[in-house]
Design an enzyme around this catalytic site. Structure first.
Site, PDB file in Angstrom:
ATOM      1  N   GLU A  41      74.448  55.215  59.687  1.00  0.00           N
ATOM      2  CA  GLU A  41      75.609  54.482  60.193  1.00  0.00           C
ATOM      3  C   GLU A  41      76.911  55.161  59.770  1.00  0.00           C
ATOM      4  OE1 GLU A  41      75.694  52.267  62.394  1.00  0.00           O
ATOM      5  OE2 GLU A  41      73.532  51.963  62.489  1.00  0.00           O
ATOM      6  N   TYR A  92      80.959  46.035  59.786  1.00  0.00           N
ATOM      7  CA  TYR A  92      80.048  46.668  60.751  1.00  0.00           C
ATOM      8  C   TYR A  92      78.818  47.246  60.036  1.00  0.00           C
ATOM      9  CZ  TYR A  92      77.761  50.116  63.504  1.00  0.00           C
ATOM     10  OH  TYR A  92      76.773  50.832  64.103  1.00  0.00           O
ATOM     11  N   ASP A 149      80.327  47.586  67.331  1.00  0.00           N
ATOM     12  CA  ASP A 149      80.958  48.903  67.196  1.00  0.00           C
ATOM     13  C   ASP A 149      81.729  49.201  68.486  1.00  0.00           C
ATOM     14  OD1 ASP A 149      79.041  49.476  69.052  1.00  0.00           O
ATOM     15  OD2 ASP A 149      78.194  51.192  67.997  1.00  0.00           O
TER      16      ASP A 149
END
Ligand code: SF4
Length: 349
Positions: free
Chosen positions: A33, A116, A134
């Site tokens: 990520e 996130y 996102d």
């Protein structure tokens, strides 16, 4: 059929086989990520593998020398991501015995882990019910529901989050999140999406109202700041002088040649009139050559760099105390930013 079911039905036969989708290891998911923030998947895959090969677990990352972390990250840009990842790994080592917690709030308490990333780890590694938002997801939701508020404004972001919650499927958290992210990445792409083949074309606001090109809306970015970097390439005894960038500026923790930054471009005459030049070199130095300009664009800065190759009278010049002589054979072992990397590729092949 609910939106989530349609998403998942579309996703299962279409999904790309990406390495971080074949793991439940929360550390690997965290790394993926962070790598993918500001980076395209095609470029990110190599860095992902490289990173987890060098630092296979939280403890190896937490215990590594920061230069080693920066070296592995070199070329990917946005270096604060690597610094924060290591700082976060140290927190996990100290507070959670080297294991990422299966808890959204605790994940959020780790340095560098924002909402996130916490939602992504919670959902993909632990199947906890948190909707991920996102850039891809924002675009899909803004178009699907006709949200004209800029997605990078706080009001717009709230509206998008609310919609993400409304359509979320907590029973299939990971699958739902992967599916909507993939729809944004493959189908609802920024320009010219093929809406006729989209599973939502009958209900999508943007497609039904010819607003696809107008959504999502974004607030304009701030001004781009021009910067002029004049690098002093000073060779001595088979080495060249280097220094490590410090402070809160871009690229801190990376190495470069001694820098004179100026308000405007400098040629070989005007650079010698600067105060920094006089402090470092006085008259004890000669410019052998001046490189062409190298340009590097960052999101809010445009950097134009030139490299001055110098010969110096070794007794008379006085660089800062942070500057050290690096044997040319060792130059490649230091983590450097893109401008220095480009120059080294040209001049120190
Ligand atoms: S119909 Fe077009 S704009 Fe709407 S979600 Fe699908 S790809 Fe995106």
């Amino acid at each position: 059929m609910s939106i989530s079911s349609t998403l998942i039905s579309w996703y299962l036969p279409k999904k790309r086989n990406l390495p971080w989708r074949n793991t439940r290891n929360p550390y690997y998911i965290w790394v993926s990520e962070v790598v993918l923030q500001q980076t395209r998947v095609a470029q990110g895959i190599d860095y992902y593998y490289r990173f987890i090969e060098h630092f296979p677990n939280i403890n190896s990352l937490a215990n590594a020398h920061p230069d080693e972390v920066m070296k592995v990250w070199q070329g990917l840009g946005y270096y604060s991501r690597a610094r924060n990842l290591q700082a976060g790994a140290k927190v996990v080592q100290e507070k959670f015995r080297g294991q990422l917690p299966a808890n959204f709030e605790l994940l959020l308490s780790i340095k560098g882990v924002g909402p996130y990333t916490a939602a992504a780890i919670a959902s993909f590694a632990f199947d906890l019910p948190f909707a991920v938002v996102d850039g891809n997801v924002s675009r899909v939701l803004a178009r699907l529901f006709g949200i004209f508020e800029p997605v990078n404004s706080s009001r717009g972001a709230k509206m998008i989050s609310q919609k993400a919650e409304d359509i979320f499927n907590p029973q299939q958290s990971a699958l739902h999140n992967q599916a909507i992210m993939e729809l944004g990445a493959l189908q609802c792409v920024p320009r010219n999406p093929d809406c006729t083949s989209c599973p939502f074309h009958l209900v999508c606001f943007a497609w039904q109202h010819q607003q696809v090109d107008n959504l999502p809306q974004k607030k304009p970015k701030g001004k781009v700041r021009p910067r002029y970097h004049n690098y002093m390439v000073v060779k001595k005894d088979g080495g060249v002088f280097l220094t490590k960038r410090a402070g809160k500026d871009i690229w801190h923790g990376l190495y470069e040649f001694p820098l004179i930054e100026t308000e405007s471009p400098m040629d070989d005459q005007t650079i010698q009139n600067t105060q920094q030049w006089n402090e470092w070199f006085g008259n004890a130095c000669k410019i052998e050559s001046l490189s062409d300009e190298f340009i590097h664009q960052l999101s809010h800065q445009s950097i134009r760099a030139r490299f001055f190759m110098l010969t110096v009278d070794s007794k008379a010049f006085k660089l800062d105390s942070s500057v050290f002589l690096c044997p040319i054979a060792n130059l490649r072992s230091y983590p450097v930013h893109k401008l220095i990397e480009k120059y080294l590729n040209n001049e120190f092949k």
